[in-house]
Structure formats: C-alpha cells, structure tokens
Design a protein around this motif. Structure first.
Motif, PDB file in Angstrom:
ATOM      1  N   ARG A   1      -2.207   8.795 -12.893  1.00 34.77           N
ATOM      2  CA  ARG A   1      -2.377   8.550 -11.503  1.00 34.77           C
ATOM      3  C   ARG A   1      -3.744   7.914 -11.436  1.00 34.77           C
ATOM      4  O   ARG A   1      -4.708   8.684 -10.736  1.00 34.77           O
ATOM      5  N   ASN A   2      -3.796   6.608 -11.673  1.00 35.48           N
ATOM      6  CA  ASN A   2      -5.131   5.898 -11.680  1.00 35.48           C
ATOM      7  C   ASN A   2      -5.006   4.819 -10.639  1.00 35.48           C
ATOM      8  O   ASN A   2      -4.626   3.745 -10.984  1.00 35.48           O
ATOM      9  N   ARG A   3      -5.735   4.836  -9.862  1.00 31.78           N
ATOM     10  CA  ARG A   3      -5.886   3.829  -8.879  1.00 31.78           C
ATOM     11  C   ARG A   3      -5.994   2.410  -9.226  1.00 31.78           C
ATOM     12  O   ARG A   3      -5.344   1.358  -8.932  1.00 31.78           O
TER      13      ARG A   3
ATOM     14  N   ILE B   1       1.853   2.017  -3.340  1.00 36.83           N
ATOM     15  CA  ILE B   1       0.543   2.313  -4.291  1.00 36.83           C
ATOM     16  C   ILE B   1       0.295   4.024  -3.926  1.00 36.83           C
ATOM     17  O   ILE B   1      -0.031   4.935  -4.898  1.00 36.83           O
ATOM     18  N   ASP B   2       0.383   4.267  -2.707  1.00 38.50           N
ATOM     19  CA  ASP B   2       0.067   5.776  -2.150  1.00 38.50           C
ATOM     20  C   ASP B   2       1.041   6.630  -2.922  1.00 38.50           C
ATOM     21  O   ASP B   2       0.653   7.676  -3.410  1.00 38.50           O
TER      22      ASP B   2
ATOM     23  N   GLN C   1       0.990  -1.192  -0.043  1.00 41.78           N
ATOM     24  CA  GLN C   1      -0.047   0.098  -0.119  1.00 41.78           C
ATOM     25  C   GLN C   1       0.855   1.273   0.114  1.00 41.78           C
ATOM     26  O   GLN C   1       0.393   2.409  -0.606  1.00 41.78           O
TER      27      GLN C   1
ATOM     28  N   LEU D   1       0.459   7.072  -6.411  1.00 41.15           N
ATOM     29  CA  LEU D   1      -0.688   7.916  -6.600  1.00 41.15           C
ATOM     30  C   LEU D   1      -0.590   9.599  -6.552  1.00 41.15           C
ATOM     31  O   LEU D   1      -1.318  10.169  -6.903  1.00 41.15           O
TER      32      LEU D   1
ATOM     33  N   ILE E   1      -3.304   1.179 -11.551  1.00 42.17           N
ATOM     34  CA  ILE E   1      -1.891   0.976 -10.684  1.00 42.17           C
ATOM     35  C   ILE E   1      -2.114  -0.467 -10.100  1.00 42.17           C
ATOM     36  O   ILE E   1      -1.207  -1.317  -9.988  1.00 42.17           O
ATOM     37  N   LYS E   2      -3.524  -0.666  -9.350  1.00 41.37           N
ATOM     38  CA  LYS E   2      -3.604  -1.903  -8.636  1.00 41.37           C
ATOM     39  C   LYS E   2      -3.539  -2.940  -9.894  1.00 41.37           C
ATOM     40  O   LYS E   2      -2.951  -4.205  -9.522  1.00 41.37           O
TER      41      LYS E   2
END
Length: 188
Positions: free
Chosen positions: A90-92, A79-80, A76, A83, A95-96
């Motif tokens: 910066r698309n959550r 990921i943060d 995480q 973002l 990215i995931k």
C-alpha cells in the motif's frame, strides 16, 4: 527429491522454486504479461521479490488482472480502495505510478504497435544469454537497462530505474541470467 541443479536464489521456498522453474527467464511477448511484470517489479523496488511473489494473486485481484486499459482510467475512489487493501503493497506513490505507467504503456502501444515490439526492440528480438557461474557475477543493472530506463522515464513512466528494468529483463527473458549449471539455463 529434486536432484536438478538450480539457481541458489530460489532454493528453500516452494513458491520461489516454482517461479524459477516455470517462469523466470522465459521470453514473454504478450503485452498483458509484460505489463504485469513491469508493475510487479515497480512495487518490488526496495523490497524482496519473494514478498511480491507471495502477494501476486492479491495484486492481480486488486488491479483488475493487470488490465492496463482499466488501470489507465482509475480514479481517486479506486486509489483509496487500493490504499486500504492489506493484500498488496500500500504505497501511494507506487499505486499512482501504476496508473501513470498504464497510460504511458498504451501510448507506446499506439506508437510501436505493441509494447512487445518496443521493449524487445532493445535486444533485436533475441534474448541476451549470459554465462554466469555465481550469483555474485550477476549485475543489478547494465548499460542496456540504463538506456531502457532512461527511455521509459522520458515517455512518462515512474519507478522504472535501471535496477527495476534489469529485473524486468531477467523475469521476462530478455536476458538469461540462470546460472550455467542450472537446469533452466539451456531450457530458456
């Protein structure tokens, strides 16, 4: 002055032309590069390729040079950080999906020996050479990209719709979609 005829989609932008002239449509058999293009194509969904191309180095830096073994273990905090990185898209969800796709990519390597063996198996190891004269003839997807997309999704990949997969096939040389009058058509 460059007098070589080339595909119209790249003309007028030096970065686009360099990509067209040196990379696009060249058969790639290196898993690292195949993964890089797959991730860039997934981020491109809904955007123009030139947007991604302009951010490519930022993506390489942000995603550890597309080291899928590292990406598969992102937590995480990473990921943060991604973002907050204005240099990338910066698309959550994307990215995931990159993390999920890295994990699925490794599973394919374990099953087939390499991602290259898996993906190129769909074309029997040989590029499909199309004979398009105009950009309007080039499809956004094909029955083959539908098949590959479906298979990848069944293997857990995300953001790998048929259009994304066809763009990946074009970029990595699985299909030669240079126009027949383009100087790269015969070269690749």
């Amino acid at each position: 002055m460059n007098t070589k005829t080339k595909c119209s989609w790249c003309q007028g932008d030096t970065l686009y032309e360099a990509y067209h002239d040196k990379e696009w449509g060249v058969p790639i058999h290196d898993d690292q590069l195949l993964f890089e293009f797959l991730i860039l194509e997934t981020f491109q969904a809904g955007l123009s390729w030139i947007t991604i191309l302009r951010k490519r180095e930022n993506f390489r830096n942000a995603f550890d040079a597309f080291d899928y073994k590292k990406i598969a273990h992102y937590q995480q905090d990473k990921i943060d950080a991604l973002l907050l990185d204005a240099g990338i898209i910066r698309n959550r969800l994307k990215i995931k999906a990159t993390i999920t796709n890295a994990q699925a990519f490794i599973k394919i390597q374990e099953e087939f020996g390499s991602f290259n063996s898996y993906i190129w198996g769909f074309v029997d190891g040989k590029p499909i050479k199309n004979h398009f004269k105009t950009m309007e003839e080039v499809p956004a997807n094909t029955p083959l990209s539908d098949t590959i997309s479906k298979d990848l999704k069944q293997r857990g990949f995300k953001f790998v719709g048929s259009t994304v997969i066809y763009a990946h096939m074009q970029a990595t040389g699985m299909v030669n979609d240079h126009m027949v009058d383009c100087f790269r058509y015969k070269e690749v």
